[in-house]
Scaffold this active site. Structure first.
Site, PDB file in Angstrom:
ATOM      1  N   LYS A  27       0.835  -1.427  -0.065  1.00 38.26           N
ATOM      2  CA  LYS A  27      -0.115   0.045   0.011  1.00 38.26           C
ATOM      3  C   LYS A  27       0.780   1.265   0.170  1.00 38.26           C
ATOM      4  CE  LYS A  27      -3.797  -2.225   2.746  1.00 38.26           C
ATOM      5  NZ  LYS A  27      -4.455  -2.066   3.952  1.00 38.26           N
ATOM      6  N   ARG A 131      -0.378 -14.602   4.215  1.00 39.87           N
ATOM      7  CA  ARG A 131      -1.258 -14.012   5.329  1.00 39.87           C
ATOM      8  C   ARG A 131      -0.591 -13.893   6.697  1.00 39.87           C
ATOM      9  NH1 ARG A 131      -5.793 -10.907   4.540  1.00 39.87           N
ATOM     10  NH2 ARG A 131      -6.829 -11.804   6.495  1.00 39.87           N
ATOM     11  N   ARG A 148       3.420  -6.569   9.511  1.00 39.94           N
ATOM     12  CA  ARG A 148       2.978  -5.416  10.236  1.00 39.94           C
ATOM     13  C   ARG A 148       3.315  -5.635  11.582  1.00 39.94           C
ATOM     14  NH1 ARG A 148      -3.177  -7.576   7.814  1.00 39.94           N
ATOM     15  NH2 ARG A 148      -3.219  -6.053   6.000  1.00 39.94           N
ATOM     16  N   HIS A 171      -1.931  -5.329   1.598  1.00 38.34           N
ATOM     17  CA  HIS A 171      -3.288  -6.034   1.115  1.00 38.34           C
ATOM     18  C   HIS A 171      -2.694  -7.534   0.673  1.00 38.34           C
ATOM     19  CE1 HIS A 171      -6.936  -7.769  -0.086  1.00 38.34           C
ATOM     20  NE2 HIS A 171      -6.263  -8.124  -1.178  1.00 38.34           N
TER      21      HIS A 171
HETATM   22  P1  GDP Z   1      -6.827  -7.523   6.290  1.00 43.81           P
HETATM   23  O1  GDP Z   1      -7.316  -8.528   5.192  1.00 43.81           O
HETATM   24  O2  GDP Z   1      -5.926  -7.860   7.314  1.00 43.81           O
HETATM   25  O3  GDP Z   1      -6.071  -6.188   5.326  1.00 43.81           O
HETATM   26  O4  GDP Z   1      -8.137  -6.880   6.834  1.00 43.81           O
HETATM   27  P2  GDP Z   1      -9.723  -6.572   6.316  1.00 43.81           P
HETATM   28  O5  GDP Z   1     -10.091  -7.579   4.981  1.00 43.81           O
HETATM   29  O6  GDP Z   1     -10.624  -7.019   7.402  1.00 43.81           O
HETATM   30  O7  GDP Z   1      -9.592  -5.247   6.172  1.00 43.81           O
HETATM   31  C1  GDP Z   1      -9.406  -4.660   5.001  1.00 43.81           C
HETATM   32  C2  GDP Z   1      -8.468  -3.006   5.385  1.00 43.81           C
HETATM   33  O8  GDP Z   1      -9.699  -2.365   5.746  1.00 43.81           O
HETATM   34  C3  GDP Z   1      -7.465  -3.309   6.362  1.00 43.81           C
HETATM   35  O9  GDP Z   1      -6.276  -3.880   5.831  1.00 43.81           O
HETATM   36  C4  GDP Z   1      -7.445  -2.066   6.673  1.00 43.81           C
HETATM   37  O10 GDP Z   1      -6.745  -1.153   6.110  1.00 43.81           O
HETATM   38  C5  GDP Z   1      -8.983  -1.260   6.841  1.00 43.81           C
HETATM   39  N1  GDP Z   1      -9.493  -1.951   8.019  1.00 43.81           N
HETATM   40  C6  GDP Z   1     -10.034  -2.998   8.659  1.00 43.81           C
HETATM   41  N2  GDP Z   1     -10.601  -2.988   9.837  1.00 43.81           N
HETATM   42  C7  GDP Z   1     -10.751  -1.446  10.005  1.00 43.81           C
HETATM   43  C8  GDP Z   1     -11.115  -0.804  11.153  1.00 43.81           C
HETATM   44  O11 GDP Z   1     -11.866  -1.297  12.163  1.00 43.81           O
HETATM   45  N3  GDP Z   1     -10.980   0.558  10.945  1.00 43.81           N
HETATM   46  C9  GDP Z   1     -10.222   1.373  10.020  1.00 43.81           C
HETATM   47  N4  GDP Z   1     -10.303   2.566   9.933  1.00 43.81           N
HETATM   48  N5  GDP Z   1      -9.774   0.540   9.084  1.00 43.81           N
HETATM   49  C10 GDP Z   1     -10.031  -0.822   9.016  1.00 43.81           C
END
Ligand code: GDP
Length: 214
Positions: A27, A131, A148, A171
């Site tokens: 990103k 992951r 991370r 991502h």
């Molecule tokens: P990932 O697969 O670990 O990237 O997580 P997810 O698919 O659940 O969420 C996609 C992206 O959304 C994450 O990488 C974060 O950048 C954002 N995100 C997820 N959960 C939150 C949250 O609770 N608050 C905010 N501000 N961003 C979030």
């Protein structure tokens, strides 16, 4: 089922697992902070094979397709976020789908602020292994040793308080159907390379230490 049918079923399952592909995006925070080499090095060292890579300033269209407007996706995103907020003592009266939509809008802005590096990585259980190497969504809870966990200190709590996306560097696709959809969105077929390297033998060739070869 005959023995040979069974064997060919097992063989195709093995090939599917060994050749699994996943989409990774570095990103804008990762690109801006000069972490491209470190991120790529971690996947390479783990034994994954890079089969596609480009730098791209994503269009609004690609981002809207990547983070889809699908109700089930937004609800799942919102539910996961809401659970995370509650765990850290933050309450939010919005429904999961409203939270999902809010996060989707933030992600659209965040990924458009500077170029991203898009990659396709291949190897045994690539989706799960990537992951694991990336670590959990909220950097403060990501394992030490993960991307991370090691390379950033942003938190979901701060992101929510400031009404922005959590700057968590990467991502990575989370399951096979998602990986197929995302790879087809970011890459054309001719941008994905099918080539042999030493890992095919050392990590994946069951015959490598076969006595028949001596
Ligand atoms: P990932 O697969 O670990 O990237 O997580 P997810 O698919 O659940 O969420 C996609 C992206 O959304 C994450 O990488 C974060 O950048 C954002 N995100 C997820 N959960 C939150 C949250 O609770 N608050 C905010 N501000 N961003 C979030």
């Amino acid at each position: 089922m005959s023995k040979s049918q069974k064997k060919s079923e097992v063989d195709s399952k093995i090939m599917e697992i060994k050749r699994q592909q996943t989409l990774v995006l570095i990103k804008p925070d990762g690109v801006q902070r000069g972490l491209i080499g470190d991120v790529i090095g971690r996947f390479e060292k783990a034994g994954l094979k890079l089969v596609g890579m480009k730098m791209i300033s994503p269009s609004k269209e690609i981002l809207e397709k990547h983070y889809t407007n699908d109700v089930a996706y937004l609800t799942a995103l919102g539910e996961k976020a809401k659970a995370g907020m509650e765990k850290s003592g933050l309450s939010d009266s919005r429904t999961p789908i409203q939270i999902g939509q809010w996060i989707r809008n933030q992600l659209g802005r965040y990924l458009a602020i500077s170029p991203v590096v898009a990659m396709v990585w291949q190897g045994t259980h690539a989706i799960g292994n990537v992951r694991q190497l990336v670590g959990s969504t909220n950097p403060i809870s990501a394992d030490v040793g993960s991307i991370r966990g090691d390379l950033t200190i942003d938190t979901i709590e701060m992101a929510n308080l400031e009404g922005r996306s959590v700057r968590n560097l990467i991502h990575a696709s989370s399951e096979p159907e998602e990986a197929k959809r995302e790879i087809a969105l970011w890459f054309t077929k001719s941008e994905i390379y099918d080539y042999e390297n030493v890992m095919d033998k050392v990590l994946h060739d069951a015959e490598w230490d076969s006595p028949k070869k001596k």
